[in-house]
Design a protein around this motif. Sequence first.
Motif, PDB file in Angstrom:
ATOM      1  N   LEU A 176       0.823  -1.198   0.000  1.00  0.00           N
ATOM      2  CA  LEU A 176       0.000   0.000   0.000  1.00  0.00           C
ATOM      3  C   LEU A 176       0.866   1.260   0.000  1.00  0.00           C
ATOM      4  O   LEU A 176       0.573   2.230  -0.722  1.00  0.00           O
ATOM      5  CB  LEU A 176      -0.925   0.005   1.219  1.00  0.00           C
ATOM      6  N   ILE A 177       1.917   1.271   0.793  1.00  0.00           N
ATOM      7  CA  ILE A 177       2.808   2.432   0.830  1.00  0.00           C
ATOM      8  C   ILE A 177       3.413   2.675  -0.546  1.00  0.00           C
ATOM      9  O   ILE A 177       3.496   3.818  -1.022  1.00  0.00           O
ATOM     10  CB  ILE A 177       3.896   2.247   1.901  1.00  0.00           C
ATOM     11  N   ASP A 178       3.830   1.605  -1.221  1.00  0.00           N
ATOM     12  CA  ASP A 178       4.342   1.749  -2.588  1.00  0.00           C
ATOM     13  C   ASP A 178       3.300   2.398  -3.495  1.00  0.00           C
ATOM     14  O   ASP A 178       3.614   3.299  -4.286  1.00  0.00           O
ATOM     15  CB  ASP A 178       4.723   0.385  -3.165  1.00  0.00           C
ATOM     16  N   SER A 179       2.063   1.941  -3.382  1.00  0.00           N
ATOM     17  CA  SER A 179       0.991   2.462  -4.235  1.00  0.00           C
ATOM     18  C   SER A 179       0.707   3.930  -3.941  1.00  0.00           C
ATOM     19  O   SER A 179       0.498   4.730  -4.859  1.00  0.00           O
ATOM     20  CB  SER A 179      -0.285   1.633  -4.048  1.00  0.00           C
ATOM     21  N   THR A 189       2.473   9.809   6.807  1.00  0.00           N
ATOM     22  CA  THR A 189       2.518   9.294   8.165  1.00  0.00           C
ATOM     23  C   THR A 189       1.451   8.219   8.310  1.00  0.00           C
ATOM     24  O   THR A 189       0.693   7.942   7.384  1.00  0.00           O
ATOM     25  CB  THR A 189       2.310  10.412   9.208  1.00  0.00           C
ATOM     26  N   TYR A 190       1.441   7.602   9.470  1.00  0.00           N
ATOM     27  CA  TYR A 190       0.387   6.672   9.880  1.00  0.00           C
ATOM     28  C   TYR A 190       0.067   7.012  11.326  1.00  0.00           C
ATOM     29  O   TYR A 190       0.968   7.341  12.117  1.00  0.00           O
ATOM     30  CB  TYR A 190       0.862   5.215   9.756  1.00  0.00           C
ATOM     31  N   GLU A 204      10.288   3.641   8.918  1.00  0.00           N
ATOM     32  CA  GLU A 204      11.385   4.179   8.106  1.00  0.00           C
ATOM     33  C   GLU A 204      10.956   4.489   6.672  1.00  0.00           C
ATOM     34  O   GLU A 204      11.664   5.186   5.943  1.00  0.00           O
ATOM     35  CB  GLU A 204      12.569   3.208   8.101  1.00  0.00           C
ATOM     36  N   ARG A 205       9.780   4.009   6.256  1.00  0.00           N
ATOM     37  CA  ARG A 205       9.275   4.284   4.915  1.00  0.00           C
ATOM     38  C   ARG A 205       8.374   5.517   4.870  1.00  0.00           C
ATOM     39  O   ARG A 205       7.935   5.924   3.806  1.00  0.00           O
ATOM     40  CB  ARG A 205       8.517   3.075   4.378  1.00  0.00           C
ATOM     41  N   ASN A 247      15.114   7.498  12.970  1.00  0.00           N
ATOM     42  CA  ASN A 247      15.518   8.781  12.419  1.00  0.00           C
ATOM     43  C   ASN A 247      14.331   9.510  11.786  1.00  0.00           C
ATOM     44  O   ASN A 247      14.392  10.022  10.665  1.00  0.00           O
ATOM     45  CB  ASN A 247      16.634   8.620  11.387  1.00  0.00           C
ATOM     46  N   ARG A 248      13.238   9.528  12.513  1.00  0.00           N
ATOM     47  CA  ARG A 248      12.016  10.220  12.081  1.00  0.00           C
ATOM     48  C   ARG A 248      11.448  11.003  13.265  1.00  0.00           C
ATOM     49  O   ARG A 248      11.476  10.528  14.405  1.00  0.00           O
ATOM     50  CB  ARG A 248      10.956   9.230  11.587  1.00  0.00           C
ATOM     51  N   PRO A 249      10.901  12.192  13.016  1.00  0.00           N
ATOM     52  CA  PRO A 249      10.304  12.959  14.113  1.00  0.00           C
ATOM     53  C   PRO A 249       8.953  12.385  14.524  1.00  0.00           C
ATOM     54  O   PRO A 249       8.249  11.767  13.723  1.00  0.00           O
ATOM     55  CB  PRO A 249      10.149  14.354  13.511  1.00  0.00           C
TER      56      PRO A 249
END
Length: 343
Positions: A176-179, A189-190, A204-205, A247-249
Amino acid sequence: MLVGFLYVTVNGCSSVEENTLEPATFSADFLIKGVSMVAPVNPIGDVNMKPVVDVNANSISVMPYAFFALDNPEIRYNQHGQHWGENLEGVAACVELAHKNGLSVMLKPHLWIGRGMYTGLFSLSTDKEWKTWEESYSRYILQFARLADSTKAELFCIGTELGAAIKNRPQFWSSLIDSVKRVYRGKLTYAANWDDYKDVPFWERLDYIGVDAYFPLDRSTTPSLPSLKKNWIAHSEELGEISKRYNRPILFTEYGYRNVDRTAAEPWKENEGDLNNEAQTNSYEALYQTFAGKNWFSGGYVWKWYAEDGRRRRREIDYTPQNKPAEKTIRRWYGMTDSTKLP
């Protein structure tokens, strides 16, 4: 200017500037000062956005709901009879109206399961049922991802509080993230629930670690500021560690408290407690004092904010801080800058 995100033009096409999210780029102040706007029943205009601007917010969350039942996992959305602010036309208009008023937008689809079941726990019995749900969920999410891209919504949330579905079907979420990335060029975000954000496998994606921040803090009838801040420490340290790991806020995709006794004990509960404005105000103040100045924290969206009354009259007891002492607390904190002296 839309605060918190930057659009650039490349070869005549609008896109969002790539953010490598190096730790040094994280804001030391609240980058996103948002409110979660309840879908308006009827069309709204500038007059409905003025209170959002007046509380010093710089962003709104627009939340189109979809519906399904466990015995019929086909997801239904954009249907006749839904609120204007949940259908495609209304969502696009709300994004445009927010931009007109200098606000950035997180487009954040939500699911509602029949009989009010909590979305984070739902599961299906067969692979066939899961595939039916996944196909319809993909259509739903991609429809609104395309709308988010065409309206230049700065942030898109791929799901809200779906912990069991993520645990049971991790490959689907990767696909789904790829799409979504093929049709939407903004930040992603999620919205994980407070009790399972550490278990999400795909941070990380995405660009932000989204957390619906209803952490249990204090069982007192009217929790004190020192007690609330003390009880935030462990949660804050864990959030900071997750931010460092990926490494994400951190972004609070939802945060808020009802104006009731013991509001900070189990903030997710919606139907218990007697009126207590002080408890709500203290809880907001403690959250802001805890996270102000943390370079891994990007801010968040107050749950919740009504753009209009209509049939959904604001209740005396509710999550919304509107027309309550907590609204002044939010206005003060949202009006702060890096040069403001913190408590």
